[in-house]
Design a protein around this motif. Structure first.
Motif, short mmCIF file in Angstrom:
data_model
loop_
_atom_site.label_atom_id
_atom_site.label_comp_id
_atom_site.label_asym_id
_atom_site.label_seq_id
_atom_site.Cartn_x
_atom_site.Cartn_y
_atom_site.Cartn_z
N UNK A 1 4.07 -8.46 4.64
CA UNK A 1 4.86 -9.68 4.48
C UNK A 1 4.09 -10.84 5.09
N UNK A 2 3.60 -11.76 4.22
CA UNK A 2 2.84 -12.92 4.69
C UNK A 2 3.71 -14.15 4.89
N UNK B 1 8.61 1.65 -4.78
CA UNK B 1 8.43 3.10 -4.95
C UNK B 1 9.18 3.62 -6.16
N UNK B 2 10.41 3.15 -6.33
CA UNK B 2 11.26 3.68 -7.40
C UNK B 2 10.88 3.15 -8.78
N UNK B 3 10.14 2.06 -8.82
CA UNK B 3 9.80 1.46 -10.12
C UNK B 3 8.36 1.70 -10.55
N UNK B 4 7.49 2.13 -9.62
CA UNK B 4 6.07 2.28 -9.98
C UNK B 4 5.54 3.70 -9.78
N UNK B 5 6.22 4.53 -8.99
CA UNK B 5 5.70 5.87 -8.69
C UNK B 5 6.41 6.91 -9.55
N UNK B 6 5.69 7.98 -9.95
CA UNK B 6 6.33 9.07 -10.70
C UNK B 6 7.40 9.77 -9.86
N UNK B 7 8.54 10.00 -10.45
CA UNK B 7 9.66 10.66 -9.78
C UNK B 7 9.94 11.97 -10.49
N UNK C 1 0.63 7.16 -4.67
CA UNK C 1 -0.78 6.95 -5.04
C UNK C 1 -1.68 7.09 -3.82
N UNK C 2 -2.99 7.15 -4.03
CA UNK C 2 -3.90 7.23 -2.87
C UNK C 2 -3.79 5.97 -2.00
N UNK C 3 -3.90 6.09 -0.69
CA UNK C 3 -3.85 4.92 0.19
C UNK C 3 -5.01 3.97 -0.08
N UNK C 4 -4.79 2.69 0.13
CA UNK C 4 -5.82 1.68 -0.06
C UNK C 4 -6.20 0.97 1.24
N UNK C 5 -5.39 1.15 2.28
CA UNK C 5 -5.67 0.48 3.55
C UNK C 5 -6.35 1.47 4.50
N UNK D 1 0.89 -1.17 0.00
CA UNK D 1 0.00 0.00 0.00
C UNK D 1 0.92 1.21 0.00
N UNK D 2 1.31 1.65 -1.20
CA UNK D 2 2.32 2.70 -1.30
C UNK D 2 1.82 4.03 -0.76
N UNK D 3 0.51 4.25 -0.80
CA UNK D 3 -0.02 5.50 -0.25
C UNK D 3 0.24 5.64 1.23
#
Length: 215
Positions: free
Chosen positions: A51-52, A79-85, A97-101, A43-45
């Protein structure tokens, strides 16, 4: 059987990392890519890595440290591979991105306040509240500048310092009967208005005290 194999694989990974941690020359060679039997979820937001993967029975501090390090590394990779920098004057920034949790509130939701007597009265009369500071200044065409409506050098004091005053015969007679001069009539009216407002305020306070005592 599958769970036992997973625990064996995790134990081997931890032993390898412990050996690297005890040897300074090898500790710099920790892998950036993190591979786990059960992939992480993110949940990047909220900067959250889930970790399961099961921990070993009775894990040591090194085991916990290694698991936490892998989660942090995987989160950074994500973060470095999926979010705009972007590069800004303050440095490099990452847009999350917006939080999902959904997270619980620290404090309960505040209760809705009951409207005051003035708010009820304003709603009945259709009176709208002005924004704070709105309408405190007015343009004085004679002076060619903005001046306060009230108070020091206020627009409501126009005529107080005029050396000649237009006289209303009716007001002049009323002022003479009271022993006043027409020139200071504007200021006397303002002072009388202030006194009336103060009397109304004191009457309202007495009324509220009586109402509160009766409840």
């Amino acid at each position: 059987m599958a769970s036992e194999n997973m625990l064996d694989a995790l134990e081997k990974q931890l032993e390898t990392k412990e050996a690297a941690a005890t040897n300074p020359s090898n500790s710099e060679k920790l892998a950036v890519d993190v591979n786990k039997p059960i992939p992480y979820t993110f949940d990047l937001g909220n900067l959250l890595c889930n970790d399961a993967n099961p921990l070993l029975p009775n894990p040591t501090e090194d085991h916990l440290y290694s698991a936490a390090r892998d989660c942090a590394q995987a989160l950074i990779n994500q973060l470095l591979t999926t979010c705009p920098i972007s590069n800004t004057s303050d440095g490099v920034s990452v847009t999350l991105p917006p939080p999902t949790t959904p997270l619980p509130r620290e404090k309960p939701v505040p209760e809705e306040k009951k409207p005051t007597k003035w708010e009820n009265f304003a709603a009945i009369k259709g009176i709208k509240n002005k924004k704070r500071g709105e309408g405190k200044m007015v343009y004085d065409e004679k002076k060619g500048e903005w001046v306060p409506k009230w108070g020091y050098k206020g627009k409501n004091k126009d005529g107080d310092d005029d050396w000649i005053v237009e006289v209303d015969e009716k007001k002049e007679k009323e002022a003479e009967q009271k022993g006043h001069e027409v020139r200071g009539e504007g200021r006397r009216e303002r002072m009388e208005k202030v006194k009336r407002n103060e009397r109304r305020k004191r009457a309202n306070e007495r009324k509220n005290r009586k109402g509160g005592g009766g409840g």
